[in-house]
Design a protein around this motif. Structure first.
Motif, short mmCIF file in Angstrom:
data_model
loop_
_atom_site.label_atom_id
_atom_site.label_comp_id
_atom_site.label_asym_id
_atom_site.label_seq_id
_atom_site.Cartn_x
_atom_site.Cartn_y
_atom_site.Cartn_z
N ALA A 50 37.01 35.60 27.75
CA ALA A 50 35.99 34.56 27.78
C ALA A 50 36.31 33.51 28.84
O ALA A 50 35.43 33.08 29.60
N ALA A 51 37.58 33.11 28.92
CA ALA A 51 37.98 32.13 29.93
C ALA A 51 37.81 32.69 31.33
O ALA A 51 37.32 31.99 32.24
N ARG A 52 38.18 33.95 31.53
CA ARG A 52 38.01 34.60 32.84
C ARG A 52 36.54 34.67 33.23
O ARG A 52 36.18 34.46 34.40
N THR A 53 35.68 34.97 32.26
CA THR A 53 34.24 35.06 32.54
C THR A 53 33.69 33.71 32.95
O THR A 53 32.88 33.61 33.89
N ILE A 54 34.11 32.65 32.25
CA ILE A 54 33.64 31.30 32.60
C ILE A 54 34.07 30.93 34.01
O ILE A 54 33.28 30.40 34.81
N VAL A 55 35.32 31.21 34.35
CA VAL A 55 35.81 30.90 35.70
C VAL A 55 35.06 31.71 36.75
O VAL A 55 34.65 31.19 37.79
N ARG A 56 34.84 33.01 36.47
CA ARG A 56 34.18 33.88 37.43
C ARG A 56 32.73 33.46 37.67
O ARG A 56 32.18 33.73 38.74
N SER A 57 32.11 32.82 36.71
CA SER A 57 30.71 32.42 36.86
C SER A 57 30.52 31.37 37.95
O SER A 57 29.39 31.11 38.37
N PHE A 58 31.61 30.74 38.40
CA PHE A 58 31.52 29.71 39.45
C PHE A 58 31.84 30.28 40.84
O PHE A 58 31.96 29.53 41.79
N PHE A 59 31.95 31.62 40.93
CA PHE A 59 32.26 32.25 42.21
C PHE A 59 31.09 33.11 42.66
O PHE A 59 30.15 33.37 41.90
N ASP A 60 31.15 33.58 43.91
CA ASP A 60 30.06 34.35 44.48
C ASP A 60 30.08 35.78 43.94
O ASP A 60 30.87 36.13 43.06
N ALA A 61 29.19 36.62 44.51
CA ALA A 61 29.03 37.99 44.03
C ALA A 61 30.32 38.80 44.14
O ALA A 61 30.62 39.63 43.27
N ALA A 62 31.09 38.57 45.20
CA ALA A 62 32.33 39.32 45.40
C ALA A 62 33.53 38.67 44.73
O ALA A 62 34.65 39.15 44.88
N ASN A 63 33.30 37.55 44.03
CA ASN A 63 34.37 36.83 43.33
C ASN A 63 35.43 36.33 44.31
O ASN A 63 36.63 36.38 44.04
N GLU A 64 34.95 35.82 45.46
CA GLU A 64 35.88 35.35 46.48
C GLU A 64 35.71 33.86 46.77
O GLU A 64 36.69 33.12 46.79
#
Length: 316
Positions: A50-64
């Motif tokens: 859940a924490a990883r998903t929340i953090v990833r939601s603030f990144f672009d499509a490639a997670n970069e």
């Protein structure tokens, strides 16, 4: 199978042996022995993702690249995502209320009737079918074969609903393609499944109404619809709320029905399906994570309210 049974027996024996040793040192250690692994699994399988998903939601499509709230902004501004939100709201508004109403009607009609157990078994039967299985059944019901009014011989419709339409003199329709009505035809599947669940819970609640309340109402001349309105509904109100919220949670998270019947095409996608599509098909992990967080935020308040209602009903 024999090896698996022996391994299972050995593990259970080891657990009981360790518990017996810990009991000599205090009950608290026994409690931690059972709670510790559960807490660890929740941490690894729920809290961390859940924490990883929340953090990833603030990144672009490639997670970069960090893009802030752009993914959340896209959910509420993109025309395609607005259709997804509209469909999700439609599911949450229509499915729970109609399924609960149908279940309540079933419970009242079947209650005390001859063959009550058999009737309830038939009504509850769809709950025993998986969402995918139910979707396949209803996909055949809605099946459409190409129809050309200029042809002298029309193809035979294998879909039950279209065949009924033809028998009544109408033209077959593409129920799963024509927008926006196709969403309602998908919701029918959820209602069909959940009506049996609602009937079972509400029937038990109706049977639990104290007989002295019913008899007092009858002595006052209350019967029929007035009995239902002023006695039955107020008495089972906590159960009604629990059934409504439970089906609402299922409607918010609906995925199988949409994915199996339309794949989210033709304007039928919902938040759960769009999250899957963006994350694993379109490769937009940021937007997919944002949709997952949105779904989590929408579900949690309903779950909290549901728990409070259950505790309130138990306190009574």
């Amino acid at each position: 199978m024999v090896v698996a049974l022996l391994a299972f027996t050995a593990v259970i024996g080891l657990i009981l042996f360790v518990v017996a040793l810990l009991e000599k040192r205090g009950v608290r250690r026994v409690a931690w022995f059972f709670v510790g692994p559960t807490a660890l699994l929740l941490l690894v399988g729920l809290v961390y993702p859940a924490a990883r998903t929340i953090v990833r939601s603030f990144f672009d499509a490639a997670n970069e690249a960090f893009i802030g709230f752009d993914n959340y902004s896209a959910i509420f501004t993109s025309p395609d995502q607005l259709v997804v939100l509209r469909n999700t709201v439609l599911w949450v508004v229509v499915a729970p209320f109609i399924a609960t109403a149908v279940g309540l009607l079933y419970a009242i009609i079947v209650d005390g009737a001859r063959g009550e157990a058999f009737a309830k078994s038939l009504i509850f039967l769809p709950m025993a079918i998986s969402f995918v299985g139910a979707s396949i059944i209803w996909k055949f019901v809605y099946e459409y074969r190409f129809y050309d009014p200029d042809l002298k011989v029309n193809p035979e419709q294998i879909g039950l609903l279209n065949q009924i339409v033809v028998w009544l003199g109408g033209q077959p329709q593409q129920f799963l393609i024509n927008e926006p009505w196709n969403n309602l035809f998908l919701i029918v599947v959820m209602i069909w499944i959940q009506a049996g669940f609602a009937m079972t819970i509400l029937s038990a609640a109706i049977k639990a109404i104290p007989t002295d309340i019913v008899e007092a109402a009858r002595l006052d001349g209350v019967s029929g619809f007035r009995m239902f309105r002023f006695i039955t509904v107020p008495t089972i109100r906590p159960t009604l709320v629990v059934v409504l919220t439970t089906i609402a949670i299922g409607s918010l998270k609906v995925f199988d029905i949409v994915r199996t019947m339309t794949g989210g095409l033709f304007g039928t996608s919902v938040v759960a399906n769009e999250f899957f599509t963006q994350s694993f098909s379109a490769g937009n992990q940021g937007l997919g994570a944002a949709l997952a967080v949105l779904l989590f935020v929408l579900v949690v308040p309903i779950i909290v309210y549901n728990i409070r209602q259950l505790r309130a009903s138990e306190a009574r």
